[in-house]
Design a protein around this motif. Structure first.
Motif, PDB file in Angstrom:
ATOM      1  N   MET A  97       0.837  -1.204   0.000  1.00 34.81           N
ATOM      2  CA  MET A  97       0.000   0.000   0.000  1.00 34.81           C
ATOM      3  C   MET A  97       0.874   1.257   0.000  1.00 34.81           C
ATOM      4  N   THR A  98       0.339   2.326  -0.527  1.00 35.82           N
ATOM      5  CA  THR A  98       1.068   3.603  -0.419  1.00 35.82           C
ATOM      6  C   THR A  98       1.194   3.954   1.053  1.00 35.82           C
ATOM      7  N   ASP A  99       2.163   4.805   1.376  1.00 32.84           N
ATOM      8  CA  ASP A  99       2.421   5.144   2.776  1.00 32.84           C
ATOM      9  C   ASP A  99       1.178   5.685   3.473  1.00 32.84           C
ATOM     10  N   ASN A 100       0.473   6.591   2.808  1.00 33.75           N
ATOM     11  CA  ASN A 100      -0.708   7.204   3.432  1.00 33.75           C
ATOM     12  C   ASN A 100      -1.800   6.156   3.698  1.00 33.75           C
ATOM     13  N   VAL A 101      -2.051   5.299   2.709  1.00 37.62           N
ATOM     14  CA  VAL A 101      -3.079   4.271   2.871  1.00 37.62           C
ATOM     15  C   VAL A 101      -2.670   3.282   3.956  1.00 37.62           C
ATOM     16  N   TYR A 102      -1.393   2.917   3.986  1.00 38.10           N
ATOM     17  CA  TYR A 102      -0.917   1.970   4.997  1.00 38.10           C
ATOM     18  C   TYR A 102      -1.009   2.583   6.397  1.00 38.10           C
ATOM     19  N   ARG A 103      -0.660   3.841   6.523  1.00 38.86           N
ATOM     20  CA  ARG A 103      -0.766   4.507   7.831  1.00 38.86           C
ATOM     21  C   ARG A 103      -2.218   4.557   8.295  1.00 38.86           C
ATOM     22  N   ASP A 104      -3.131   4.818   7.372  1.00 42.37           N
ATOM     23  CA  ASP A 104      -4.555   4.828   7.741  1.00 42.37           C
ATOM     24  C   ASP A 104      -5.004   3.438   8.174  1.00 42.37           C
ATOM     25  N   PHE A 105      -4.514   2.426   7.477  1.00 43.06           N
ATOM     26  CA  PHE A 105      -4.864   1.050   7.809  1.00 43.06           C
ATOM     27  C   PHE A 105      -4.385   0.689   9.214  1.00 43.06           C
ATOM     28  N   ILE A 106      -3.124   0.970   9.498  1.00 38.71           N
ATOM     29  CA  ILE A 106      -2.569   0.670  10.815  1.00 38.71           C
ATOM     30  C   ILE A 106      -3.220   1.560  11.870  1.00 38.71           C
ATOM     31  N   GLY A 107      -3.485   2.806  11.500  1.00 41.18           N
ATOM     32  CA  GLY A 107      -4.150   3.716  12.442  1.00 41.18           C
ATOM     33  C   GLY A 107      -5.514   3.189  12.853  1.00 41.18           C
ATOM     34  N   GLY A 108      -6.227   2.565  11.913  1.00 33.72           N
ATOM     35  CA  GLY A 108      -7.524   1.991  12.236  1.00 33.72           C
ATOM     36  C   GLY A 108      -7.401   0.872  13.267  1.00 33.72           C
ATOM     37  N   LEU A 109      -6.329   0.075  13.161  1.00 34.16           N
ATOM     38  CA  LEU A 109      -6.100  -0.984  14.156  1.00 34.16           C
ATOM     39  C   LEU A 109      -5.818  -0.389  15.535  1.00 34.16           C
ATOM     40  N   VAL A 110      -5.011   0.683  15.551  1.00 38.67           N
ATOM     41  CA  VAL A 110      -4.674   1.325  16.821  1.00 38.67           C
ATOM     42  C   VAL A 110      -5.929   1.918  17.461  1.00 38.67           C
ATOM     43  N   LYS A 111      -6.726   2.618  16.691  1.00 40.50           N
ATOM     44  CA  LYS A 111      -7.955   3.229  17.224  1.00 40.50           C
ATOM     45  C   LYS A 111      -8.887   2.178  17.818  1.00 40.50           C
ATOM     46  N   ARG A 112      -8.940   1.011  17.195  1.00 36.26           N
ATOM     47  CA  ARG A 112      -9.881  -0.012  17.625  1.00 36.26           C
ATOM     48  C   ARG A 112      -9.390  -0.793  18.844  1.00 36.26           C
ATOM     49  N   TYR A 113      -8.092  -1.024  18.929  1.00 34.62           N
ATOM     50  CA  TYR A 113      -7.611  -1.963  19.947  1.00 34.62           C
ATOM     51  C   TYR A 113      -6.682  -1.358  21.010  1.00 34.62           C
ATOM     52  N   ALA A 114      -6.182  -0.152  20.810  1.00 32.36           N
ATOM     53  CA  ALA A 114      -5.192   0.396  21.745  1.00 32.36           C
ATOM     54  C   ALA A 114      -5.836   0.856  23.049  1.00 32.36           C
ATOM     55  N   ASP A 115      -5.085   0.707  24.138  1.00 36.97           N
ATOM     56  CA  ASP A 115      -5.469   1.228  25.453  1.00 36.97           C
ATOM     57  C   ASP A 115      -4.471   2.311  25.857  1.00 36.97           C
ATOM     58  N   ASP A 116      -4.866   3.134  26.792  1.00 39.93           N
ATOM     59  CA  ASP A 116      -3.943   4.160  27.295  1.00 39.93           C
ATOM     60  C   ASP A 116      -2.664   3.510  27.800  1.00 39.93           C
ATOM     61  N   GLY A 117      -1.551   4.094  27.412  1.00 39.49           N
ATOM     62  CA  GLY A 117      -0.257   3.599  27.867  1.00 39.49           C
ATOM     63  C   GLY A 117       0.362   2.546  26.977  1.00 39.49           C
ATOM     64  N   ASP A 118      -0.341   2.128  25.942  1.00 37.93           N
ATOM     65  CA  ASP A 118       0.222   1.110  25.046  1.00 37.93           C
ATOM     66  C   ASP A 118       1.393   1.654  24.237  1.00 37.93           C
ATOM     67  N   GLU A 119       2.314   0.786  23.945  1.00 36.72           N
ATOM     68  CA  GLU A 119       3.391   1.101  23.003  1.00 36.72           C
ATOM     69  C   GLU A 119       3.095   0.384  21.683  1.00 36.72           C
ATOM     70  N   ILE A 120       3.355   1.071  20.585  1.00 36.71           N
ATOM     71  CA  ILE A 120       3.138   0.480  19.265  1.00 36.71           C
ATOM     72  C   ILE A 120       4.461  -0.086  18.767  1.00 36.71           C
ATOM     73  N   MET A 121       4.535  -1.411  18.681  1.00 36.61           N
ATOM     74  CA  MET A 121       5.741  -2.057  18.150  1.00 36.61           C
ATOM     75  C   MET A 121       5.510  -2.364  16.678  1.00 36.61           C
ATOM     76  N   ILE A 122       6.374  -1.869  15.829  1.00 36.34           N
ATOM     77  CA  ILE A 122       6.208  -2.014  14.385  1.00 36.34           C
ATOM     78  C   ILE A 122       7.274  -2.957  13.823  1.00 36.34           C
ATOM     79  N   ALA A 123       7.105  -3.322  12.541  1.00 36.22           N
ATOM     80  CA  ALA A 123       8.133  -4.093  11.839  1.00 36.22           C
ATOM     81  C   ALA A 123       9.242  -3.148  11.401  1.00 36.22           C
ATOM     82  N   GLU A 124      10.430  -3.649  11.325  1.00 35.28           N
ATOM     83  CA  GLU A 124      11.568  -2.800  10.967  1.00 35.28           C
ATOM     84  C   GLU A 124      11.393  -2.174   9.590  1.00 35.28           C
TER      85      GLU A 124
END
Length: 204
Positions: A97-124
Motif C-alpha cells: 500500500m502507499t504510505d498514506n493508505v498503509y498509515r490509515d490502515f494501521i491507524g484503524g487498528l490502533v484506534k480499535r484496539y489500543a489502550d492508554d499507555g500502550d506502546e506500538i511495536m512495528i516491523a523494521e
C-alpha cells in the motif's frame, strides 16, 4: 498218473485264475488310488492358482487404493500451496500500500484496539512510514496516551500493541492466521469451484 496230472493241472489253473484276479484287483485299486492322487493334486493346484489369483487381485487393489490416496494427498497439497500463495499475496498487497493508505490502515487498528499507555511495536521495514510523529499525532487524534516502541517485532508488517496487562498481536501474519479458518472455505470454492477443480474462467 494221468488222473493226478489232470488234478494238478486243474489246481494250477485255478490258482493262476485266482492269482490273476488278485493281480487285477490290485491293479484296479492302484489305478483308483493313482487317480485319486491325481485328482487331489489337481484340486490343490487349482486351489493354489485360485489363491494366487486372489492374492494378485488384493495386491492390485491395495496398490490402486494407495495410488488413489497418494493422488488425493498430492491434490490437497497442491491446493494448500495455492491457498498459501493467496494469503501471502494478501499480506504482500497490504505491505505494498502507499504510505498514506498503509498509515490509515494501521491507524484503524490502533484506534480499535489500543489502550492508554500502550506502546506500538512495528516491523523494521515500516520504520520510515510509521514514525514517532505519526504515533504522537495518532494518539492525539484518538485521545489516548500511546507511544512508538523502540523495539521492532519480527513480522513482515502490522503492529503489536504492548500494554501493561497484555500485548495484542496485530501483525499481518497473525491476522491472516486468525482469519484463515473463517474464510478458507469460501476462498477455496472461488478458487477451485464446488467440484474441487481450479476455477479458470476468471469469474469471482
Amino acid at each position: 498218473m494221468e488222473g493226478k496230472d489232470a488234478i494238478t493241472a486243474a489246481i494250477i489253473a485255478d490258482a493262476e485264475k485266482k492269482a490273476e484276479a488278485v493281480i487285477n484287483d490290485a491293479l484296479a485299486e492302484t489305478e483308483e488310488l493313482m487317480q485319486k492322487t491325481r485328482n487331489e493334486l489337481a484340486r490343490r493346484e487349482n486351489e493354489r492358482i485360485a489363491e494366487a489369483k486372489e492374492d494378485a487381485v488384493r495386491a492390485v487393489n491395495r496398490r490402486a487404493t494407495l495410488a488413489a490416496l497418494d493422488g488425493r494427498k498430492a491434490v490437497l497439497a497442491a491446493k494448500q500451496t495455492v491457498m498459501d500463495k493467496v494469503y501471502d499475496a494478501a499480506v504482500t498487497k497490504i505491505l505494498n500500500m502507499t504510505d498514506n493508505v498503509y498509515r490509515d490502515f494501521i491507524g484503524g487498528l490502533v484506534k480499535r484496539y489500543a489502550d492508554d499507555g500502550d506502546e506500538i511495536m512495528i516491523a523494521e521495514r515500516d520504520a520510515k512510514r510509521l514514525n514517532y510523529d505519526w504515533a504522537e499525532s495518532l494518539g492525539r487524534s484518538i485521545g489516548k496516551d500511546i507511544t512508538l516502541s523502540r523495539k521492532y517485532h519480527g513480522g513482515r508488517g502490522g503492529i503489536i500493541l504492548v500494554g501493561d496487562k497484555c500485548d495484542k498481536n496485530l501483525t499481518l501474519d497473525a491476522a491472516v492466521k486468525q482469519l484463515r479458518p473463517l474464510c478458507e472455505g469460501e476462498i477455496a470454492v472461488r478458487l477451485f469451484g464446488s467440484n474441487g477443480k481450479r476455477n479458470t474462467d476468471g469469474n469471482n
